[in-house]
Design an enzyme around this catalytic site. Structure first.
Site, PDB file in Angstrom:
ATOM      1  CG  ASP A 140      -7.859   4.420  58.852  1.00 15.64           C
ATOM      2  OD1 ASP A 140      -8.535   4.788  58.022  1.00 15.64           O
ATOM      3  OD2 ASP A 140      -7.870   2.719  58.758  1.00 15.64           O
ATOM      4  CD  GLU A 199      -8.268   1.494  55.671  1.00  9.89           C
ATOM      5  OE1 GLU A 199      -9.489   1.886  55.191  1.00  9.89           O
ATOM      6  OE2 GLU A 199      -7.354   1.078  55.922  1.00  9.89           O
ATOM      7  NE  ARG A 259       8.966  16.335  38.384  1.00  8.21           N
ATOM      8  CZ  ARG A 259       9.216  16.955  39.563  1.00  8.21           C
ATOM      9  NH1 ARG A 259      10.249  17.401  39.132  1.00  8.21           N
ATOM     10  NH2 ARG A 259       8.219  17.685  40.173  1.00  8.21           N
ATOM     11  CE  LYS A 273      20.698  22.147  34.053  1.00 11.82           C
ATOM     12  NZ  LYS A 273      19.906  21.783  35.265  1.00 11.82           N
ATOM     13  NE  ARG A 306      25.415  19.166  39.485  1.00 13.48           N
ATOM     14  CZ  ARG A 306      24.362  19.741  40.057  1.00 13.48           C
ATOM     15  NH1 ARG A 306      26.075  20.700  41.374  1.00 13.48           N
ATOM     16  NH2 ARG A 306      23.583  20.295  39.685  1.00 13.48           N
ATOM     17  CG  ASP A 309      11.804  23.364  32.508  1.00  9.67           C
ATOM     18  OD1 ASP A 309      11.447  21.620  31.897  1.00  9.67           O
ATOM     19  OD2 ASP A 309      12.478  23.416  33.444  1.00  9.67           O
ATOM     20  CG  ASP A 342       9.566  19.410  41.812  1.00  8.74           C
ATOM     21  OD1 ASP A 342       8.410  20.427  43.461  1.00  8.74           O
ATOM     22  OD2 ASP A 342       9.252  18.799  41.824  1.00  8.74           O
ATOM     23  CB  THR A 343      12.930  23.619  44.404  1.00  6.78           C
ATOM     24  OG1 THR A 343      13.894  23.472  43.193  1.00  6.78           O
ATOM     25  CG2 THR A 343      12.793  21.772  44.774  1.00  6.78           C
TER      26      THR A 343
HETATM   27  C1  R5P Z   1      13.178  18.089  34.438  1.00  7.45           C
HETATM   28  O1  R5P Z   1      13.762  17.390  33.320  1.00  7.45           O
HETATM   29  C2  R5P Z   1      12.063  18.593  34.283  1.00  7.45           C
HETATM   30  O2  R5P Z   1      11.818  19.726  33.068  1.00  7.45           O
HETATM   31  C3  R5P Z   1      12.192  20.362  35.243  1.00  7.45           C
HETATM   32  O3  R5P Z   1      13.418  20.667  34.868  1.00  7.45           O
HETATM   33  C4  R5P Z   1      12.465  20.396  37.347  1.00  7.45           C
HETATM   34  O4  R5P Z   1      11.656  18.927  36.845  1.00  7.45           O
HETATM   35  C5  R5P Z   1      12.551  22.016  37.532  1.00  7.45           C
HETATM   36  O5  R5P Z   1      12.041  21.256  39.173  1.00  7.45           O
HETATM   37  P1  R5P Z   1      12.944  22.757  39.656  1.00  7.45           P
HETATM   38  O6  R5P Z   1      11.956  23.319  39.716  1.00  7.45           O
HETATM   39  O7  R5P Z   1      13.269  21.743  41.216  1.00  7.45           O
HETATM   40  O8  R5P Z   1      14.267  22.884  39.707  1.00  7.45           O
END
Ligand code: R5P
Length: 313
Positions: free
Chosen positions: A39, A41, A98, A194, A196, A220, A224-225
């Site tokens: 399952d 686990e 985060r 940055k 917006r 940084d 992530d993405t």
């Molecule tokens: C955010 O506070 C982190 O320091 C990174 O800037 C963030 O996690 C990056 O995310 P991504 O690569 O999705 O833009």
């Protein structure tokens, strides 16, 4: 000197790094069986005696974060119930970091929840690196050693022998980190602001500082993405940057990170092995720096009761 034997176990999240750490220490990982029941686990069995031992359990809580956290907890519990004298959770990448404060009503502080469960399950101390927010150390009531990858990165960047360098923070929140690196490399500093203009309108990137004809190093903690760092690189190129390098500690690299990093046309993408790099995310211009000597040395010193402060430079 610690007369209790040193025992190192690894979860499944980053076994390559765990083996390297054990090699640095001139030892082997202790055997552990980690299986899944039908399952899904998780079942864990430490296949080594840990009675009165100084146990270190290495596990990055990267994707799949929930499974990796659960493996870590079960290994801590197994060591506790088998009478280990001390248990250190070694978490090279600390997931959920985060989510470290309430940014709107009725949301959890997930980093606190994760810290609570690790401590309450029985960890006596935590060894980690480049926590997204330093204050997460205070979410624990046990010692937390938060190492920095920067000494390893600085040595590597110096070996590139770059000229006309400027260190760039991709956002206002990362200025301290970028300033620290700029000071160590004796370079200038630039910041990407940055803004917006309206919701759902893409952010305008203002570059503060002189980047024209410079070799820019964007820094940084997490990619992530890859969206943030790649947009920042494109803005730097538009302002006349010569080459753009990026440096980060934790290669989360989810979703279309690879495509974003390709679009940004980085000269080099430099990061650590706190999270293992999947083959489908790998690029020719990536340079992975090993943190095994850093963690190995920290474990050696913690075990022997020596100061680790010289590692925090
Ligand atoms: C955010 O506070 C982190 O320091 C990174 O800037 C963030 O996690 C990056 O995310 P991504 O690569 O999705 O833009």
């Amino acid at each position: 000197m610690n007369s209790n034997p040193l025992k190192i176990f690894s979860g499944t999240s980053n076994q390559g790094l765990a083996v390297e750490i054990a090699n640095y220490l001139g030892t082997n990982l202790s055997p552990v069986e980690i299986k899944r029941f039908k399952d899904a686990e998780i079942s864990v069995k430490l296949n080594d005696n840990v009675r009165s031992s100084d146990v270190f359990i290495i596990q990055s809580t990267c994707n799949p974060a929930n499974d990796n956290i659960m493996e870590l907890l079960l290994m801590i519990d197994a060591a506790l119930r088998a009478s280990a004298s001390r248990i250190t959770a070694v978490i090279p990448y600390f997931g959920y970091a985060r989510q470290d404060r309430k940014v709107e009503p009725r949301v959890p502080i997930s980093a606190k929840v994760v810290s609570n469960i690790i401590q309450r399950t029985g960890a006596d101390r935590v060894l980690t690196m480049d926590l997204h927010a330093d204050q997460i150390q205070g979410f624990f009531d046990i010692p937390v050693d938060n190492l920095y990858a920067s000494p390893i990165a600085i040595d590597y960047l110096k070996s590139l022998d770059l000229e006309d360098v400027v260190v760039v923070s991709p956002d206002a929140g990362g200025v301290d980190r970028a300033r620290f690196l700029a000071k160590k490399l004796d370079t200038g500093l630039a910041i990407i602001d940055k803004r917006r203009p309206e919701a759902n309108i893409s952010a305008v990137m203002h570059v503060i500082g002189d980047v024209k004809d410079k070799n820019c190093i964007l820094i940084d903690d997490i990619v992530d993405t890859g969206g943030s760092i790649s947009k920042a690189a494109i803005a730097l190129k538009e302002k006349g940057a010569k080459e753009v390098y990026c440096l980060f500690s934790h290669a989360v690299l989810s979703d279309n990170a690879r495509d974003n990093l390709v679009k940004a046309d980085f000269k080099e993408i430099i990061f650590t092995n706190s999270i293992p790099l999947k083959e489908d995310k790998s690029l020719d211009n990536m340079k992975v720096l090993s943190i095994a000597p850093l963690f190995g040395e920290a474990i050696r010193r913690i075990h022997n009761g020596e100061s680790v402060s010289s590692l925090f430079i």
